[in-house]
Design a protein around this motif. Structure first.
Motif, PDB file in Angstrom:
ATOM      1  N   PRO A  76       0.717  -1.233  -0.044  1.00 41.11           N
ATOM      2  CA  PRO A  76       0.024   0.081  -0.218  1.00 41.11           C
ATOM      3  C   PRO A  76       0.960   1.081  -0.042  1.00 41.11           C
ATOM      4  N   PRO A  77       0.303   2.512  -0.587  1.00 41.84           N
ATOM      5  CA  PRO A  77       0.962   3.570  -0.486  1.00 41.84           C
ATOM      6  C   PRO A  77       1.675   3.871   0.707  1.00 41.84           C
ATOM      7  N   ALA A  78       2.489   4.614   0.994  1.00 41.78           N
ATOM      8  CA  ALA A  78       3.131   5.098   2.269  1.00 41.78           C
ATOM      9  C   ALA A  78       2.279   6.436   2.493  1.00 41.78           C
ATOM     10  N   ILE A  79       1.805   6.657   3.797  1.00 39.32           N
ATOM     11  CA  ILE A  79       1.229   7.720   4.144  1.00 39.32           C
ATOM     12  C   ILE A  79       2.178   8.758   4.470  1.00 39.32           C
ATOM     13  N   ALA A  80       2.748   9.748   3.595  1.00 36.41           N
ATOM     14  CA  ALA A  80       3.471  10.896   3.600  1.00 36.41           C
ATOM     15  C   ALA A  80       3.326  11.779   2.599  1.00 36.41           C
ATOM     16  N   ASP A  81       3.940  12.924   2.658  1.00 36.69           N
ATOM     17  CA  ASP A  81       3.824  14.189   1.659  1.00 36.69           C
ATOM     18  C   ASP A  81       4.961  14.422   0.966  1.00 36.69           C
ATOM     19  N   GLY A  82       5.960  13.473   1.148  1.00 42.03           N
ATOM     20  CA  GLY A  82       7.325  13.658   0.180  1.00 42.03           C
ATOM     21  C   GLY A  82       8.032  12.472   0.391  1.00 42.03           C
ATOM     22  N   SER A  83       9.007  12.234  -0.622  1.00 46.24           N
ATOM     23  CA  SER A  83      10.043  11.159  -0.652  1.00 46.24           C
ATOM     24  C   SER A  83      11.199  11.518  -1.179  1.00 46.24           C
ATOM     25  N   TRP A  84      12.342  10.843  -0.887  1.00 45.56           N
ATOM     26  CA  TRP A  84      13.592  11.191  -1.409  1.00 45.56           C
ATOM     27  C   TRP A  84      14.270   9.618  -1.682  1.00 45.56           C
ATOM     28  N   THR A  85      15.339   9.882  -2.556  1.00 48.64           N
ATOM     29  CA  THR A  85      15.958   8.619  -2.660  1.00 48.64           C
ATOM     30  C   THR A  85      17.550   9.095  -3.206  1.00 48.64           C
ATOM     31  N   ASP A  86      18.609   8.240  -2.954  1.00 44.53           N
ATOM     32  CA  ASP A  86      20.046   8.509  -3.368  1.00 44.53           C
ATOM     33  C   ASP A  86      19.971   7.232  -4.371  1.00 44.53           C
ATOM     34  N   LEU A  87      19.069   6.471  -4.932  1.00 42.70           N
ATOM     35  CA  LEU A  87      19.265   5.404  -5.605  1.00 42.70           C
ATOM     36  C   LEU A  87      18.926   5.711  -7.135  1.00 42.70           C
ATOM     37  N   ALA A  88      19.526   5.029  -8.073  1.00 36.86           N
ATOM     38  CA  ALA A  88      18.949   5.542  -9.268  1.00 36.86           C
ATOM     39  C   ALA A  88      17.613   4.648  -9.704  1.00 36.86           C
TER      40      ALA A  88
END
Length: 248
Positions: free
Chosen positions: A87-99
């Motif tokens: 299920p989608p994460a409950i949040a208002d932003g995401s980040w990553t350092d992976l391609a």
């Protein structure tokens, strides 16, 4: 499909776009590239639109779709995420350092903010309505980023413009009680209300965090009805998306 590509000095390994309402299969008030599953559009149409977006960009992994709740929570899109099964994460932003892991947020007047740095070491996508801006979601995003604020680039995607976003005094007060410099982002109208400038609020907040390289902020989702969904304008409407990812 008509996409908006940020005009900013991001490195070559950073890919970013905002969608418009054009290029999908949804009908009626959701016509045509509605990407939101939560707005009472036909689920089959929304999933088709998401597939069109992924195919059009040649994505090798699905974007990290979120359940956005006007919070200040930021999640990481890491190697363990299997968005098709979870299920989608409950949040208002995401980040990553992976391609090849697209971070994405949906909007229909709220402000999408995309972040990276000059080295392309990370990317982030943030959903910043007035509540999120007031509560500190941009500060959280900058603190979460794995680099120094002065190295960060920010792009402000399509949002409701400063001539259309009418708010009450209670909204202005929540900002100005935090910092009187926010007064410049509010202009009194002739109806006893205030016109709020989300773009300026974001720029002021980012500058206070040490982020000076800020781009975008030239659209108005409310007035540009041919190109954008607007909840404030239409009530029942679709959602655009802003996404960003690193290439290998």
């Amino acid at each position: 499909m008509h996409l908006i590509k940020p005009n900013w000095p991001a490195p070559a390994n950073v890919v970013a776009y905002s969608t418009t309402r054009h290029g999908g299969v949804s009908l009626g008030p959701f016509a045509s590239l509605n990407l939101g599953l939560h707005v009472s559009d036909c689920t089959e149409h929304v999933l088709s639109n998401r597939a069109l977006l992924a195919d059009g960009l040649g994505l090798t992994r699905q974007p990290l779709w979120l359940e956005q709740v006007h919070s200040v929570d930021i999640v990481k899109y890491d190697a363990s995420d299997e968005t098709a099964d979870c299920p989608p994460a409950i949040a208002d932003g995401s980040w990553t350092d992976l391609a090849e892991r697209p971070c994405i947020v949906m909007t229909a007047d709220c402000l999408p903010v995309l972040l990276t740095d000059y080295h392309g070491s990370f990317v982030a996508a943030v959903h910043a309505g007035w509540r999120g801006l007031c509560d500190g979601i941009l500060q959280r995003a900058i603190q979460t980023a794995p680099t120094k604020p002065e190295r960060i680039l920010a792009w402000l995607g399509p949002a409701i413009g400063p001539d259309a976003f009418q708010v009450g005094s209670e909204v202005r007060d929540q900002f100005t009680e935090q910092d009187t410099s926010f007064k410049q982002a509010f202009v009194a109208d002739n109806q006893g209300k205030w016109l709020a400038d989300l773009y300026l609020l974001a720029r002021l907040i980012l500058a206070k965090q040490g982020v000076e390289q800020v781009f975008g902020g030239e659209h108005c989702t409310y007035s540009e009805s041919n190109d954008f969904f607007s909840y404030r304008r239409d009530g029942i409407t679709g959602r655009m998306a802003s996404l960003i990812y690193l290439t290998k």
